[in-house]
Design an enzyme around this catalytic site. Structure first.
Site, PDB file in Angstrom:
ATOM      1  N   LYS A   1       0.863  -1.198   0.000  1.00 42.60           N
ATOM      2  CA  LYS A   1       0.000   0.000   0.000  1.00 42.60           C
ATOM      3  C   LYS A   1       0.893   1.240   0.000  1.00 42.60           C
ATOM      4  O   LYS A   1       2.028   1.211   0.493  1.00 42.60           O
ATOM      5  CB  LYS A   1      -0.891   0.002   1.240  1.00 42.60           C
ATOM      6  CG  LYS A   1      -0.100  -0.133   2.549  1.00 42.60           C
ATOM      7  CD  LYS A   1      -1.004  -0.400   3.729  1.00 42.60           C
ATOM      8  CE  LYS A   1      -0.172  -0.708   4.970  1.00 42.60           C
ATOM      9  NZ  LYS A   1      -0.987  -1.000   6.161  1.00 42.60           N
TER      10      LYS A   1
ATOM     11  N   SER B   1      16.810  29.769  13.894  1.00 38.08           N
ATOM     12  CA  SER B   1      16.543  31.174  14.218  1.00 38.08           C
ATOM     13  C   SER B   1      15.557  31.286  15.362  1.00 38.08           C
ATOM     14  O   SER B   1      14.688  30.437  15.540  1.00 38.08           O
ATOM     15  CB  SER B   1      15.973  31.873  12.973  1.00 38.08           C
ATOM     16  OG  SER B   1      15.364  33.090  13.310  1.00 38.08           O
TER      17      SER B   1
ATOM     18  N   GLY C   1       8.589  37.584  14.278  1.00 36.55           N
ATOM     19  CA  GLY C   1       9.486  37.403  15.415  1.00 36.55           C
ATOM     20  C   GLY C   1      10.814  38.105  15.273  1.00 36.55           C
ATOM     21  O   GLY C   1      11.834  37.637  15.757  1.00 36.55           O
TER      22      GLY C   1
ATOM     23  N   THR D   1       9.061  44.045  15.693  1.00 36.97           N
ATOM     24  CA  THR D   1       9.983  43.860  14.575  1.00 36.97           C
ATOM     25  C   THR D   1      10.340  45.215  13.961  1.00 36.97           C
ATOM     26  O   THR D   1       9.452  46.014  13.662  1.00 36.97           O
ATOM     27  CB  THR D   1       9.339  42.966  13.499  1.00 36.97           C
ATOM     28  OG1 THR D   1       9.082  41.680  14.066  1.00 36.97           O
ATOM     29  CG2 THR D   1      10.252  42.804  12.304  1.00 36.97           C
TER      30      THR D   1
ATOM     31  N   HIS E   1      -0.231  29.556  12.709  1.00 38.25           N
ATOM     32  CA  HIS E   1      -0.480  29.222  14.112  1.00 38.25           C
ATOM     33  C   HIS E   1      -0.659  27.714  14.256  1.00 38.25           C
ATOM     34  O   HIS E   1      -1.260  27.067  13.397  1.00 38.25           O
ATOM     35  CB  HIS E   1      -1.736  29.927  14.626  1.00 38.25           C
ATOM     36  CG  HIS E   1      -1.584  31.418  14.705  1.00 38.25           C
ATOM     37  ND1 HIS E   1      -2.646  32.270  14.654  1.00 38.25           N
ATOM     38  CD2 HIS E   1      -0.488  32.194  14.823  1.00 38.25           C
ATOM     39  CE1 HIS E   1      -2.225  33.526  14.736  1.00 38.25           C
ATOM     40  NE2 HIS E   1      -0.898  33.496  14.838  1.00 38.25           N
TER      41      HIS E   1
END
Length: 1106
Positions: free
Chosen positions: A79, A281, A330, A369, A765
């Site tokens: 499969k 990061s 961020g 930022t 999210h």
């Protein structure tokens, strides 16, 4: 016997592919079974352990059979293992075949395209397992899945391909958070219809399965069918997801897990590259390719904003042309945004589109930022790709706000003018998604109004006063003033989380966020700072300096939480900036202190199982949790959490320094700032706003805050920005229908585009993924509208609907707009003013040899990677740092030879002697080395400079070698670099000979060396040891090098000699020897050195009588 292939009908869980920071991620069936076989602990005999073979187009069948001999002896099942649902019904399972039958079956399927639902993809990964002959009544169904309140185990006594609707059929057992599963509960609640002879085996297996599920941080695990025979348990078909954020906890058990993309979407190397950047990061970088040939490309800042832009593109008919989904957030560095941007630009300029292409560089209003810094990275990428961008007829639309956004927009506009690429630039005055309509031709391209050049228009204090300014506006229209402190004894959660007396402790050394909170306090006319103290376990107790207006104040920083709580009993809020690894422990510790009533957890990527434990404890203790994965929240005029609301210019522009009448709740931090902007432009402003966070299980949910707003007199209308995933919005529907919520609610759920994509997409999210039809944004928006909420047609219209509802409340007299008074001013930080180019200050230091500030270390203009690629060696590196030149290869070699020949000259010389004495006195390496170096001067080792200067002066003045020798004798001076204690013309110094041969062979000219050798002939004729020694040779040869290598003017060459560069060669070389002597003495364990008496001549005054 039923030769029936098992297939999961089961719960309809979409398999979201996601990046490294997303939580629930689907794993392949092979990986899931490997985990189960390795880690399940049960007395049930689990059969066919590790009996599976993986087949791809590259498979070597001979090798496969060697590794899995059972392939030749067993009947087989084959499969695809590519996250495909209902494989049996799609004819994608080969059953009861021999190996040749498997090969034949694969011939028509391997590397062939097939359609599953709306998704088209290539079948490229197959799994072969032993075929298990069994009866229908031996098939069972089991599924475990996570919810907010715990983990549900579903069991049905009939499994297999026709299992049907298991949600309604199966028996369910909820194992609550922090509870343990027991054999008795499994038996009584799940196995009532199971055959009596198989119950004991099933109990043991199910308990072991659940414990493994918990231990390995699964979020979903389904087996259908689970076959139980007299021989044991067979796991035939399995689907699973694990919580990828638990990697740091489970790495040892998981190993390296590969997360396959959903079927119908290829795993592109560019996606892997961005995922790798993301993993390295602290920022967030995501990229999913949907249609590489599409004409609409996006580069959006913020997880929530990225979904809104995708929604709007799809709403305007662009779904089939949408090329990618992605986001960056961020505070990525300039280099990181450059790497991200060039990846997207590279992808979009590979194939031309007849209508040209558009790139939407969008975003909400950033909280922290630096927009200019990130835009500079994008601008670099645009410059690098300007020719392909023009060739592919790319038009770029930009909309952004946040810290220093004006400078960011300016540089973006400038690059459009200089490159000739059409770039249309808009700021916060333009609705966030308006550029989508412009890009897709649905609305005219607006003319951008002139905006201020920087964010400093209203930040500088002109009052000259030293006291906190008076409040700029009455508290609110009907707000109950709450100046009281907590009594720390509530048993339920409070309606009012923050007042203008709220005091907080900040966990983590987040000085920028704390200063932002204090500036907010000051501009809100609070009497005292809202931050009482900070907790940072990695330093001792100390004070940290901050500004209160223009005054400097000190805030205490504590090493442990207990001290902070004890010394600040007035604190009732904790803001945690702990990392994802330490956030759980620090949060649990904090909740031991009953004075804390509200906590904000900023960290993203806390494993869901740990978050649920936090939520359970918070519920028990009556603590309100905001987050995880949040920027926080803000209550204008009272309190703000961390970086919420952005910098002071945005606080003032959105009028967050005084309360309005509108309260909002959203998931996204960036979108909460966008709501601040929209609400301030369409109403009298924000009363309170909370971003509950993007995780699947936020600490507090929409309804918690909506009910608080309903019960707060000052709130007149409520705005909710919902999201795809979860069912929390339905509680709002219920609240409206039942009359619990009576205030107007404006609500929009983002993520409407998800149902239009052919393959599943995990948005920015962790919680933004629909697990069933009711969790889609479309279903929620429809339900909310039917319940009586005000729901716009799209996010584009959200501001219009908010304005309409607000205007209606004003017309009815429910809201009475208050008179505006200018807010107090706050001085701008020096560092930010300098960033904006408002001030200048002479630097304390200047340097021209090295720059460590960027992504890569630079030596005299040469990146460190280039230093290694060019293989310039130590000599070349020294050339860059000392002489700011890339020297010829022979010059680099000569420098290295000089270092080698000066490295050491035995233990008897003064420098080595001092180093040895120091080392034997127990001093450390640095002290011992320094002791030796301090002996270097004219008498020892320092003759390089002096020799170079003396010989150069004589040669340059045209003095003959004999005249030079005679003059030095007449002046009573030694010729530096001439003479050796041991070596002579008859016993030459081989170091000098080696260097001389090299110079003669490689230097283009060596006039000064020839001159020195003529001097040597004269001096050695008088005394054989007056040879040109190694110091003298290096000194004169180096002058020849500087003067003749072509890299220096005569003045530059002379300057390097004058400032002592040549002595540096001896110091650097001899340091190697001194360190060697130090290590040698330590290795030999030599004791304290005391000089022997017999080697000292004591000549005291009393012995010197006449």
């Amino acid at each position: 016997f039923h030769q029936r292939k098992k297939r999961r009908k089961k719960r309809n869980l979409f398999n979201g592919s996601s990046s490294s920071t997303m939580s629930a991620k689907a794993i392949s069936e092979q990986t899931g079974k490997e985990f189960l076989y390795k880690h399940i602990c049960t007395t049930a005999a689990v059969q066919n352990r590790f009996r599976y073979a993986n087949v791809t187009a590259e498979t070597d069948w001979k090798r496969l059979v060697q590794d899995h001999p059972w392939l030749l002896t067993e009947r087989l099942v084959v499969k695809p293992d590519q996250l495909i649902k209902r494989r049996g019904k799609l004819g994608l399972v080969g059953v009861n075949l021999d190996l040749e039958g498997v090969k034949e079956w694969l011939q028509t399927r391997l590397m062939k395209e097939t359609t599953v639902g709306k998704a088209k993809g290539i079948l490229k990964n197959f799994l072969i397992e032993p075929f298990v002959a069994h009866k229908q009544e031996e098939e069972f169904y089991v599924c475990i899945y996570a919810t907010r309140e715990g983990d549900y185990m579903l069991f049905h006594h009939e499994g297999g391909v026709d299992v049907g609707d298991v949600d309604s059929k199966a028996l369910k057992l909820l194992v609550g958070v922090d509870e343990k599963i027991s054999a008795d509960t499994v038996k009584s609640q799940l196995l009532t219809h199971a055959p009596a002879d198989k119950k004991e085996m099933l109990i043991s297996f199910l308990v072991g399965l659940f414990n493994m599920y918990e231990d390995l941080y699964f979020t979903y695990l389904e087996i259908n069918p689970l076959v139980v025979t007299k021989d044991g348990v067979y796991v035939l078909d399995m689907a699973a997801k694990i919580d990828a954020t638990a990697d740091y906890l489970c790495k040892a058990k998981w190993g390296d897990v590969e997360f396959p993309p959903p079927f119908g979407r290829e795993a592109y190397p560019e996606e892997a590259y961005i995922a790798d950047l993301d993993a390295k990061s602290g920022a967030s970088l995501k990229l999913t390719l949907l249609n590489p040939r599409g004409r609409i490309w996006t580069m959006v800042a913020g997880g929530g904003a990225s979904v809104v832009y995708s929604d709007t593109i799809c709403d305007l008919g662009g779904v089939n042309e949408l090329a990618n989904y992605g986001e960056y957030s961020g505070a990525p560095s300039e280099q990181q945004t450059y790497d991200y941007a060039k990846t997207i630009l590279s992808l979009m300029t590979r194939e031309k589109h007849p209508n040209g292409k558009v790139l939407i560089i969008g975003g909400s209003i950033a909280n922290f930022t630096n927009v200019a810094a990130t835009f500079k990275g994008i601008v670099r990428a645009i410059k690098d790709y300007q020719d392909p961008l023009k060739e592919h007829e790319v038009t770029i639309f930009v909309r952004r706000g946040g810290p220093n956004y004006q400078e960011g927009l300016r540089v973006m506009g400038e690059v459009g003018k200089t490159t000739g690429i059409p770039i249309h630039v808009f700021g916060t005055e333009t609705h966030m998604t308006a550029i989508v309509g412009m890009a897709l031709g649905h609305r005219p391209i607006a003319t951008q109004p002139r905006v201020a050049a920087h964010t400093a228009n209203f930040l500088l204090n002109t009052s000259g006063g030293t006291t906190t300014p008076a409040s700029s506006r009455s508290a609110s229209f009907s707000e109950v003033k709450t100046g009281c402190k907590w009594d720390h004894t509530p048993t339920t959660k409070s309606t009012t989380l923050f007042s203008n007396h709220t005091k907080a402790i900040v966990w983590g050394m987040q000085t920028r966020a704390v200063q932002g909170m204090l500036d907010f306090d000051y501009v809100c006319s609070r009497q005292e700072p809202s931050v009482a103290a900070m907790v940072y376990p990695f330093t001792g107790d100390h004070k940290q300096k901050f500004y209160w207006g223009h005054k400097e104040i000190l805030l205490p920083v504590y090493k442990n939480m207990a001290d902070a709580m004890k010394k600040h009993p007035e604190v009732d809020v904790l803001i945690s900036f702990a990392s994802l690894r330490s956030a759980y422990d620090s949060t649990i510790e904090t909740m031991q202190y009953p004075q804390i009533r509200t906590m904000a957890i900023i960290a993203e990527g806390i494993p869901e199982a740990l978050t649920r434990k936090i939520i359970k404890m918070a519920e028990e203790k009556g603590v309100t949790i905001i987050g995880p994965a949040t920027v926080g929240g803000i209550k204008p005029g009272c309190f703000k959490i961390g970086n919420t609301g952005g910098m002071l210019d945005n606080i003032l522009a959105s009028k967050l320094y005084r309360p309005g009448s509108v309260a909002y709740v959203s998931r996204s931090g960036g979108m909460s700032n966008e709501l601040n902007n929209i609400i301030s432009r369409t109403t009298d402003g924000v009363y309170e706003g909370v971003a509950i966070g993007g995780d699947r299980y936020p600490g507090s949910v929409f309804m918690d805050h909506v009910l608080r707003y309903q019960d707060t007199p000052g709130v007149k209308m409520i705005v909710v920005l919902g999201e795809i995933g979860g069912n929390e919005e339905y509680k709002i529907c219920k609240g409206i229908k039942e009359g619990r919520i009576t205030k107007p609610v404006v609500c929009w759920c983002i993520g409407t585009c998800a149902t239009l994509f052919s393959s599943e997409v995990q948005f920015g999210h962790a919680g933004a993924c629909a697990n069933q039809a009711s969790e889609t944004a479309l279903a929620k928006n429809k339900a909310l509208e039917e319940a009586g909420a005000f729901v716009p047609k799209s996010f584009d219209e959200l501001g219009d609907v908010i304005k309409s509802v607000y205007d209606n409340l004003v017309a009815k007299g429910v809201i009475v707009p208050a008179k505006e008074v200018p807010p107090p001013t706050v001085p701008m930080d020096y560092s930010w003013a300098r960033e904006l180019g408002l001030i200048r200050k002479p630097a304390s230091f200047m340097t021209s040899i090295c720059d460590e500030r960027g992504q890569e270390l630079i030596y005299a203009g040469m990146p460190i990677t280039e230093v290694f690629k060019s293989e310039i060696g130590l000599g070349g590196t020294l050339g860059l740092l000392w002489f700011q030149r890339r020297l010829p290869r022979y010059a680099c070699q000569f420098i290295e030879m000089c270092l080698m020949v000066t490295a050491d000259h035995g233990p008897a010389v003064s420098g080595a002697h001092n180093t040895i004495v120091c080392a034997r006195a127990g001093k450390d390496l640095i002290s011992s080395l320094t002791s030796g170096l301090l002996t270097i001067g004219d008498r020892f080792g320092g003759a390089l400079d002096a020799a170079a200067k003396q010989f150069s002066k004589a040669f340059d003045s045209g003095m003959l070698p004999m005249e030079f020798v005679n003059k030095m004798k007449k002046d009573g001076k030694l010729i530096m670099g001439i003479g050796h204690r041991v070596k002579s013309i008859n016993n030459p110094d081989m170091r000098v000979q080696i260097l001389k041969d090299f110079v003669k062979q490689h230097f283009p000219a060596a006039q000064l060396l020839d001159y020195a050798l003529e001097v040597e002939k004269i001096t050695t004729s008088k005394k054989p040891n007056l040879i040109l020694n190694v110091d003298g040779f290096i000194g004169v040869a180096f002058v020849d090098l500087l003067r003749n290598c072509g890299g220096f003017t005569r003045d530059e060459a002379d300057e390097f000699v004058e400032i002592g560069a040549l002595n540096g060669i001896f110091v650097l070389g001899r340091s190697m020897g001194f360190i060697g002597h130090y290590l040698d003495q330590k290795r030999l364990k030599q004791g304290l050195y005391r000089h022997p008496w017999d080697d000292i001549s004591y000549v005291l005054p009393e012995h010197m009588t006449m």
